[in-house]
Design an enzyme around this catalytic site. Structure first.
Site, PDB file in Angstrom:
ATOM      1  N   ASN A   9     -50.666   9.994 -47.743  1.00  0.00           N
ATOM      2  CA  ASN A   9     -50.850   8.623 -46.337  1.00  0.00           C
ATOM      3  C   ASN A   9     -52.293   8.139 -46.558  1.00  0.00           C
ATOM      4  O   ASN A   9     -53.124   8.996 -46.339  1.00  0.00           O
ATOM      5  CB  ASN A   9     -50.388   9.109 -45.239  1.00  0.00           C
ATOM      6  N   TRP A  10     -52.849   7.416 -47.601  1.00  0.00           N
ATOM      7  CA  TRP A  10     -54.041   7.015 -48.237  1.00  0.00           C
ATOM      8  C   TRP A  10     -54.916   6.566 -46.595  1.00  0.00           C
ATOM      9  O   TRP A  10     -55.881   5.965 -46.018  1.00  0.00           O
ATOM     10  CB  TRP A  10     -54.540   5.800 -48.923  1.00  0.00           C
ATOM     11  N   LYS A  11     -53.906   5.980 -45.535  1.00  0.00           N
ATOM     12  CA  LYS A  11     -54.593   5.613 -44.388  1.00  0.00           C
ATOM     13  C   LYS A  11     -55.609   4.534 -43.982  1.00  0.00           C
ATOM     14  O   LYS A  11     -55.149   3.627 -45.726  1.00  0.00           O
ATOM     15  CB  LYS A  11     -55.284   6.018 -44.067  1.00  0.00           C
ATOM     16  N   HIS A  95     -46.521   7.172 -36.852  1.00  0.00           N
ATOM     17  CA  HIS A  95     -47.600   7.984 -36.762  1.00  0.00           C
ATOM     18  C   HIS A  95     -48.912   8.526 -35.688  1.00  0.00           C
ATOM     19  O   HIS A  95     -48.342   7.242 -35.540  1.00  0.00           O
ATOM     20  CB  HIS A  95     -48.520   7.627 -38.478  1.00  0.00           C
ATOM     21  N   GLU A  97     -51.849   8.633 -35.100  1.00  0.00           N
ATOM     22  CA  GLU A  97     -52.718   7.324 -35.351  1.00  0.00           C
ATOM     23  C   GLU A  97     -52.038   6.378 -34.738  1.00  0.00           C
ATOM     24  O   GLU A  97     -52.990   5.464 -33.668  1.00  0.00           O
ATOM     25  CB  GLU A  97     -54.011   7.080 -36.501  1.00  0.00           C
ATOM     26  N   GLU A 167     -46.202  16.803 -38.080  1.00  0.00           N
ATOM     27  CA  GLU A 167     -47.777  16.341 -37.868  1.00  0.00           C
ATOM     28  C   GLU A 167     -48.870  16.702 -37.025  1.00  0.00           C
ATOM     29  O   GLU A 167     -48.787  15.688 -35.797  1.00  0.00           O
ATOM     30  CB  GLU A 167     -48.545  15.382 -38.395  1.00  0.00           C
ATOM     31  N   GLY A 173     -56.604  15.711 -40.017  1.00  0.00           N
ATOM     32  CA  GLY A 173     -57.895  15.438 -40.449  1.00  0.00           C
ATOM     33  C   GLY A 173     -59.652  16.461 -40.307  1.00  0.00           C
ATOM     34  O   GLY A 173     -60.926  16.055 -39.677  1.00  0.00           O
ATOM     35  N   SER A 212     -53.885  18.757 -42.236  1.00  0.00           N
ATOM     36  CA  SER A 212     -55.383  19.393 -43.757  1.00  0.00           C
ATOM     37  C   SER A 212     -54.741  20.020 -44.486  1.00  0.00           C
ATOM     38  O   SER A 212     -55.092  21.264 -44.461  1.00  0.00           O
ATOM     39  CB  SER A 212     -55.841  20.259 -42.512  1.00  0.00           C
ATOM     40  N   GLY A 233     -53.486  13.536 -46.258  1.00  0.00           N
ATOM     41  CA  GLY A 233     -54.198  12.381 -45.027  1.00  0.00           C
ATOM     42  C   GLY A 233     -55.742  12.914 -46.594  1.00  0.00           C
ATOM     43  O   GLY A 233     -54.921  12.529 -47.870  1.00  0.00           O
ATOM     44  N   GLY A 234     -56.155  13.144 -46.002  1.00  0.00           N
ATOM     45  CA  GLY A 234     -57.697  13.349 -46.871  1.00  0.00           C
ATOM     46  C   GLY A 234     -57.589  13.389 -48.301  1.00  0.00           C
ATOM     47  O   GLY A 234     -58.014  12.966 -49.581  1.00  0.00           O
TER      48      GLY A 234
HETATM   49  P1  13P Z   1     -54.853  14.786 -43.005  1.00  0.00           P
HETATM   50  O1  13P Z   1     -54.274  15.461 -44.449  1.00  0.00           O
HETATM   51  O2  13P Z   1     -56.203  14.525 -43.339  1.00  0.00           O
HETATM   52  O3  13P Z   1     -54.830  16.012 -42.130  1.00  0.00           O
HETATM   53  O4  13P Z   1     -54.021  13.750 -42.626  1.00  0.00           O
HETATM   54  C1  13P Z   1     -52.930  14.288 -43.099  1.00  0.00           C
HETATM   55  C2  13P Z   1     -52.329  13.080 -41.834  1.00  0.00           C
HETATM   56  O5  13P Z   1     -52.805  12.759 -41.197  1.00  0.00           O
HETATM   57  C3  13P Z   1     -51.125  12.436 -42.736  1.00  0.00           C
HETATM   58  O6  13P Z   1     -50.354  11.362 -42.337  1.00  0.00           O
END
Ligand code: 13P
Length: 250
Positions: A9-11, A95, A97, A167, A173, A212, A233-234
């Site tokens: 997930n590149w956000k 998600h 967010e 999640e 994050g 994470s 994510g990251g």
């Molecule tokens: P991180 O891997 O950056 O913690 O993000 C997880 C995430 O929200 C994937 O959708």
């Protein structure tokens, strides 16, 4: 047997140049016969271009969100049919967010899941508790509520055509992942909840862990019996990290 899956997930990250570099690096090092499915979810505006770059790779394309409605006067929204039209196969829905920053309700998320499924996208339903929920002992209650609304609206059969991603919000994050045991406990609960409706579908549904995940902790998380891969994510923005996570899933 559930085939593992790793989703990046590149956000809201990237640029045309960054994306091209990342896909090139992924493509150059991608294992010829991966034992796990791999999906990347760029921002909407880059979907078509990234899709084109992925054409000769086994990497699949996904969207980070989808509109609950199919077409009409919904300024700023993108429908499931449009995502399908530009080559998407997957769509993340719910998600945290989006739930927290854009106030998406459980009901809206369930409608998004249904909309994605109706256009033959594979929806990935995100669920997860906030730190305050966990500290108050409400993890199971929150996750079950988020799941139940989708099961009610869509049914177990439709849910089984998608995937679920656990999640925990406090792990996203933050560099603080859930321990493998914490993840396993909630994954087993999710599977049991689906199993109340249909044991066969519960056994076949892929449940991913997100929060994470890194190359250094992926193997121990993915070793748990009900963890079928990850939503990353990251670490999905760095080719070598992402490929190492993919290898851990296989
Ligand atoms: P991180 O891997 O950056 O913690 O993000 C997880 C995430 O929200 C994937 O959708």
């Amino acid at each position: 047997m559930r085939r593992p899956i790793v989703v990046g997930n590149w956000k809201m990250h990237g640029s045309r140049a960054d994306n091209a570099r990342l896909i090139e690096e992924l493509g150059a090092q991608y294992p010829p016969d991966p034992a796990a499915d791999c999906v990347v979810c760029p921002p909407f505006v880059y979907l078509q271009e990234v899709g084109r770059m992925l054409r000769d790779t086994p990497i699949h394309l996904g969207a980070q969100d989808v509109c609950a409605d199919n077409q009409g006067a919904f300024t700023g929204e993108v429908s499931a049919a449009m995502l399908k039209d530009v080559g998407c196969e997957y769509a993340i829905v719910g998600h945290s967010e989006r739930r927290l920053l854009y106030r998406e309700s459980d009901q809206l998320v369930a409608r998004k899941f249904a909309a994605a499924h109706s256009k033959a996208l594979i929806p990935i339903l995100c669920v997860g508790e906030q730190l305050s929920d966990r500290e108050a002992g409400r993890t199971a209650e929150v996750v079950q509520r988020q799941l139940d609304v989708v099961l009610e609206l869509c049914g177990a059969e439709t849910l089984g055509h998608g995937a679920v991603a656990y999640e925990p919000v406090w792990a996203i994050g933050t560099g603080r992942n859930a321990s493998p045991e914490q993840a396993q406990e909630v994954h087993a609960l999710i599977r049991a909840r689906i199993g109340v409706r249909d044991a066969r579908i519960a056994a076949a549904t892929r449940i991913l862990y997100g929060g994470s995940v890194k190359a250094s902790n992926a193997a121990e998380l993915f070793a748990m019996p009900d963890v079928d891969g990850g939503l990353i994510g990251g670490a999905s923005l760095k080719a070598d990290e992402f490929l190492a996570i993919l290898a851990a899933a296989g």
